[in-house]
Every structure is written in C-alpha cells, then in structure tokens.
Scaffold this active site. Structure first.
Site, PDB file in Angstrom:
ATOM      1  N   LYS A 104      19.459   6.179  -0.448  1.00  0.00           N
ATOM      2  CA  LYS A 104      18.051   6.168  -0.049  1.00  0.00           C
ATOM      3  C   LYS A 104      17.817   7.265   0.970  1.00  0.00           C
ATOM      4  CE  LYS A 104      14.406   3.713  -1.102  1.00  0.00           C
ATOM      5  NZ  LYS A 104      14.153   3.022  -2.383  1.00  0.00           N
ATOM      6  N   GLY A 137      -0.180  -5.552  -1.411  1.00  0.00           N
ATOM      7  CA  GLY A 137       0.157  -4.121  -1.551  1.00  0.00           C
ATOM      8  C   GLY A 137      -0.516  -3.602  -2.801  1.00  0.00           C
ATOM      9  N   GLY A 174      -0.485  -0.173  -4.010  1.00  0.00           N
ATOM     10  CA  GLY A 174      -0.101   1.217  -4.285  1.00  0.00           C
ATOM     11  C   GLY A 174       0.406   1.308  -5.705  1.00  0.00           C
ATOM     12  N   GLY A 233       1.851  -2.233  -6.862  1.00  0.00           N
ATOM     13  CA  GLY A 233       0.829  -3.277  -6.877  1.00  0.00           C
ATOM     14  C   GLY A 233      -0.284  -3.034  -7.890  1.00  0.00           C
TER      15      GLY A 233
HETATM   16  P1  NAD Z   1       2.856   2.942  -2.272  1.00  0.00           P
HETATM   17  O1  NAD Z   1       2.964   3.834  -1.135  1.00  0.00           O
HETATM   18  O2  NAD Z   1       2.312   3.465  -3.554  1.00  0.00           O
HETATM   19  O3  NAD Z   1       1.991   1.642  -1.882  1.00  0.00           O
HETATM   20  C1  NAD Z   1       2.243   0.849  -0.773  1.00  0.00           C
HETATM   21  C2  NAD Z   1       1.074  -0.125  -0.640  1.00  0.00           C
HETATM   22  O4  NAD Z   1       1.362  -1.072   0.376  1.00  0.00           O
HETATM   23  C3  NAD Z   1      -0.245   0.554  -0.223  1.00  0.00           C
HETATM   24  O5  NAD Z   1      -1.293  -0.020  -0.956  1.00  0.00           O
HETATM   25  C4  NAD Z   1      -0.378   0.173   1.249  1.00  0.00           C
HETATM   26  O6  NAD Z   1      -1.728   0.115   1.670  1.00  0.00           O
HETATM   27  C5  NAD Z   1       0.238  -1.193   1.228  1.00  0.00           C
HETATM   28  N1  NAD Z   1       0.669  -1.643   2.543  1.00  0.00           N
HETATM   29  C6  NAD Z   1       1.282  -0.948   3.533  1.00  0.00           C
HETATM   30  N2  NAD Z   1       1.459  -1.715   4.612  1.00  0.00           N
HETATM   31  C7  NAD Z   1       0.960  -2.923   4.301  1.00  0.00           C
HETATM   32  C8  NAD Z   1       0.842  -4.149   4.985  1.00  0.00           C
HETATM   33  N3  NAD Z   1       1.276  -4.275   6.237  1.00  0.00           N
HETATM   34  N4  NAD Z   1       0.269  -5.193   4.340  1.00  0.00           N
HETATM   35  C9  NAD Z   1      -0.184  -5.072   3.082  1.00  0.00           C
HETATM   36  N5  NAD Z   1      -0.115  -3.940   2.385  1.00  0.00           N
HETATM   37  C10 NAD Z   1       0.453  -2.884   2.984  1.00  0.00           C
HETATM   38  O7  NAD Z   1       4.325   2.341  -2.472  1.00  0.00           O
HETATM   39  P2  NAD Z   1       4.953   1.686  -3.780  1.00  0.00           P
HETATM   40  O8  NAD Z   1       5.716   2.724  -4.486  1.00  0.00           O
HETATM   41  O9  NAD Z   1       3.931   0.866  -4.485  1.00  0.00           O
HETATM   42  O10 NAD Z   1       6.037   0.714  -3.102  1.00  0.00           O
HETATM   43  C11 NAD Z   1       5.708  -0.597  -2.647  1.00  0.00           C
HETATM   44  C12 NAD Z   1       6.986  -1.399  -2.530  1.00  0.00           C
HETATM   45  O11 NAD Z   1       7.639  -1.400  -3.784  1.00  0.00           O
HETATM   46  C13 NAD Z   1       8.007  -0.841  -1.530  1.00  0.00           C
HETATM   47  O12 NAD Z   1       8.726  -1.900  -0.940  1.00  0.00           O
HETATM   48  C14 NAD Z   1       8.919  -0.015  -2.403  1.00  0.00           C
HETATM   49  O13 NAD Z   1      10.186   0.167  -1.824  1.00  0.00           O
HETATM   50  C15 NAD Z   1       8.953  -0.907  -3.629  1.00  0.00           C
HETATM   51  N6  NAD Z   1       9.395  -0.211  -4.821  1.00  0.00           N
HETATM   52  C16 NAD Z   1       8.655   0.794  -5.386  1.00  0.00           C
HETATM   53  C17 NAD Z   1       9.133   1.432  -6.516  1.00  0.00           C
HETATM   54  C18 NAD Z   1       8.358   2.487  -7.224  1.00  0.00           C
HETATM   55  O14 NAD Z   1       8.819   2.956  -8.272  1.00  0.00           O
HETATM   56  N7  NAD Z   1       7.195   2.866  -6.755  1.00  0.00           N
HETATM   57  C19 NAD Z   1      10.360   1.052  -7.050  1.00  0.00           C
HETATM   58  C20 NAD Z   1      11.084   0.023  -6.471  1.00  0.00           C
HETATM   59  C21 NAD Z   1      10.583  -0.606  -5.344  1.00  0.00           C
END
Ligand code: NAD
Length: 421
Positions: free
Chosen positions: A111, A223, A225, A228
């Site tokens: 990571k 969440g 992003g 979500g």
């Molecule tokens: P992203 O940056 O696209 O979205 C993150 C979202 O979380 C945003 O909508 C943000 O507003 C929201 N957020 C931040 N702080 C917050 C809080 N305190 N309360 C509520 N919402 C909050 O990130 P992502 O890629 O969607 O990743 C989200 C999670 O999924 C992370 O834990 C990441 O490690 C995990 N993840 C993502 C992927 C991927 O392929 N994108 C893969 C595995 C795991």
C-alpha cells in the site's frame, strides 16, 4: 466517526495484527511464520518537495509499504489523504496480502500513501505531487516487484500521470507497473466498478446461504465515492435492492421508499455532496449506520463501527466495501448479535481482482471484452466467498476470522515452500 470505548485501540495496524493473531491460533501457525506475517517485509518513507501554483514549494510526506511478496509481486493502492499515517498504510498493506490470497491471485500485498489534502490542490499541483511520488518510489515498484493502483482520493488520471513518470524513469512504456489506468493507456474494461461489483457478487452468495431475497431488500451506504456510488447503482441493477440511505463526508440522506442512485450521483456531481438531495431527509453518518436495513455497506473509511455503536447495528448483513470499517471489539458484538459480516478483504477484493486482470492484459498486450471481465470476476468472488463460508462453518467462527484462516493458510504455505521459515 463513532466514539470508541477508552480501552479500544483504533490504531489500524494494531487491529490488523490482532485479527491475524486470532487466525494464527486457529491454524496453530508456527511462531516464526506468525512473527513474519505480523510485520511488513519492506517499507519506504519519502519526502516530496512540490512546486505549488503560487510559486512556493510545499514538502509532503509519503510512504510505500510492501507487506509480503511470498505469493508474487506486491499489489496495493495509493491514498492521498490529510490523515494518512504509516500505521494506516501498514494495515492496508497487510489487508492487501490477505485480500490477494483470499481471492487466490498470484500476488502479495502493498500500500502507498501521501499525507496531503487533494481537495485543496489544483490539478497541476496534484500532477506534480503524483510525479514526485513516482520519482521517489519508482526504484522499488515495477511489473515484477510491486504494482500500485488507485485508492481513496486517487483516480485513473493520477494513475496515468504516475505511469507516464515511470515510463520516463525506465526509458520505455511499462503500463503494467500501475493499474486502474484509463482505457487509452492500457486500463481494463470493468475496473471502474469492479470493487462494488465484486461486493455485490459476494452479497448475492451470502444472501443465498442466509435465505434472504435480495430483490426489494433495503440497503444503506456510507461513503459515496467510487465504491459507494457503484454499490448504489449495481445494488439496484444486480440484486434489485432499494437504496434507502447514502452519505459522504458532509452528511447523509434518507428516503424510506428508495433513492434513485443516478439522480443522487448527478446531485453530488453538481453540488459536491449528497446533502440537500431533493425529497430526502437529512441523516448523520452515525445514524445511517444504525438504520434498520437488510444490507449495510460501509464504503468510506476505517473505524466507523466500534464497540460504542456496534450494539445498535440492526442490519442483517454488513458488506464492507471500505477497508477496516469495523474494530475487533465491534466484530465480537456483531457476531454475538447475529449480524452477518462480509469482511473487507473478501467483500472489496473485486478491485484488486480486476487490477490483476489488467496486469495480465498488459503483459499480453491483448484486451478482454467486458463480459469476459465480469464473468471471470464473478467466478473469483464466488469461489472466495464459498471458501470463507466453509471455513466459518468448519471452525464455527465469524467470517472475518474465517477469511483470515483461508488467506493466512495460503500465504504461510508459500512462505514455507520458499524455505523462508
Ligand atoms: P473515494 O475517494 O472515491 O470515496 C470516498 C468517499 O467517502 C467519499 O464520498 C467521501 O466523501 C466519503 N467519506 C470520507 N470521509 C467520510 C466520513 N467521515 N463519513 C462518511 N463518508 C466519508 O474512495 P473509494 O475508492 O470509494 O474508497 C472507499 C473505501 O473503499 C476505502 O476504505 C477504500 O480503501 C475502499 N476500497 C476501494 C477500492 C476501489 O477500488 N476504489 C478497492 C478496495 C477498497
């Protein structure tokens, strides 16, 4: 974020180690294998001077942690986040190791992270930061060594800048050095929604063994992003779920008879948040977690379900798209209360699985159609769910410990076969 009890540790790496310890006991892991798997094999700390648009230079701290490469080159995303810490990166690198093992792809775990606030940076500043990061970590990454990808607040454009900087360092294109790239630069079809899609396949399988009908089941997503938003659209498309609540860092929205995910995405694109979506009631992030829904999807950050709020979680399934949303103490409470947890490194493994497909396609320079990606992803996620489910039944343990048992056993086998221990 929920308040934790005073004794409860929220250090993500301490949590990752405690989770491993539980599995090590069940597996009767030899002390040396256990000790090796408790620590990262290698980590690099970097200091990055970046020219800002106003002519000043700002100095950022960055990390790359290569946790374990017994099963293959390490793999893991890069986060740009103001609260990034080395222990968060270590924990995420450990979870990547278990994640690649649980879906049985020939990779290890890593990571990366940079302490910065991308929301306050211009695209040009982000580009210079991305290139500066690769100039420093470029010496330890590579197709055969360690392959980064996007994570929180990093995206395909950032991956493209990073791949480009790496090409300058090497003197030739090596697109397989990084995944989550745009399609025009060797990205894979189906990567954008892979994390959420993989999670939906796992929820589908879990619902089958639990006897839950997903069509019409209610879903709340914390969440909004990458993970979500796609969970919302794919939950509706693949499972027929009704999305009753979603939230982001500014707050949440609730509508008992269901939100239209596409309209909420448009609203967020226009206003920067889901908050204020017409026709929905406001709800806090804490309230969202405690809603009486069939499926809860934590898809934001770590430590949102702790000993303090776990007794109030009423969902039947908690499908962890976020990494590390649940603390060990909370896990025990959820297990006692019959909340069926689909643990992060199983539930969100779709992203790394399609990233692995991207590496394979880059290596062959031959690209698959979307149906092939979906079909192969489904096969991997379904097999991983059933391996975990079987371990949970066999040892009468919760799904997270079962996922650890499956993954740690595979990594330990590679460690022994290589003669490391
Ligand atoms: P992203 O940056 O696209 O979205 C993150 C979202 O979380 C945003 O909508 C943000 O507003 C929201 N957020 C931040 N702080 C917050 C809080 N305190 N309360 C509520 N919402 C909050 O990130 P992502 O890629 O969607 O990743 C989200 C999670 O999924 C992370 O834990 C990441 O490690 C995990 N993840 C993502 C992927 C991927 O392929 N994108 C893969 C595995 C795991």
């Amino acid at each position: 974020m929920a308040e934790a009890t005073t004794q409860e540790t929220l250090n993500p790496f301490a949590i990752a180690q405690a989770q491993l310890d539980k599995a090590a006991e069940i597996l009767h892991l030899e002390p040396a294998v256990h000790a090796l798997l408790r620590e990262p094999i290698r980590e690099l700390h970097v200091t990055l001077p970046v020219k800002m648009d106003d002519g000043t230079t700002k100095v950022f701290k960055g990390f790359r942690v290569q946790y374990n490469d017994a099963r293959g080159p390490t793999k893991g995303g890069i986060r740009f986040h103001p609260d990034e810490t080395i222990d968060t990166v270590r924990a995420l690198a450990a979870w990547m190791t278990w994640k690649t093992a649980v879906v049985d792809i020939p990779l290890g775990g890593a990571k990366g992270g940079v302490i910065c606030n991308p929301k306050e940076m211009s695209p040009a500043e982000l580009e210079r930061l991305s290139r500066a990061y690769i100039r420093q970590v470029g010496r330890i990454i590579g197709l055969e060594k360690d392959v980064p990808a996007p994570d929180v607040y990093t995206n395909p454009q950032i991956m493209a800048w990073m791949a480009d900087e790496y090409a300058f360092l090497k003197g030739y294109n090596e697109f397989g050095v990084i995944t989550g790239k745009p399609l025009a630069l060797g990205g894979s079809k189906g990567r954008n929604d892979a994390t959420a899609r993989g999670g939906m396949y796992v929820i589908r399988e879990a619902a089958k063994v639990l006897g839950i009908e997903t069509s019409g089941a209610t879903m709340a997503i914390q969440g909004f992003g990458n993970a979500g938003q796609y969970a919302a659209t794919l939950g509706r498309e693949l499972l027929g779920t009704v999305i009753v609540a979603v939230s982001d860092s500014k707050g949440g929205i609730y509508k008992a008879d269901g939100l239209d995910p596409d309209a909420v995405i448009r609203h967020k694109q226009e206003t920067g948040s889901v908050v204020g979506f017409p026709g929905a009631e406001p709800i806090s992030n804490a309230e969202l977690l405690e809603l009486e829904v069939d499926i809860l999807v934590p898809a934001a950050l770590e430590n949102v379900i702790t000993a303090a709020n776990a007794p109030n979680i009423k969902a039947r399934i908690s499908a962890e798209l976020a990494n590390g949303p649940t603390t060990p103490e909370a896990d025990e409470i959820l297990w006692k209360n019959g909340v069926y947890v689909l643990p992060d490194f199983l539930c969100n493994a779709g992203g790394v699985t399609v990233s692995y497909f991207e590496m394979v396609q880059n290596a062959y320079d031959y690209y698959w159609d979307l149906e092939t990606v979906h079909e192969r992803l489904d096969r991997k996620m379904t097999a991983a769910f059933h391996a975990v489910h079987e371990a949970a039944q066999r040892f009468d343990i919760d799904n997270r410990t079962a996922a650890y048992v499956v993954a740690v056993d595979r990594v330990a086998e590679a460690v022994r076969l290589r003669g490391w221990v």
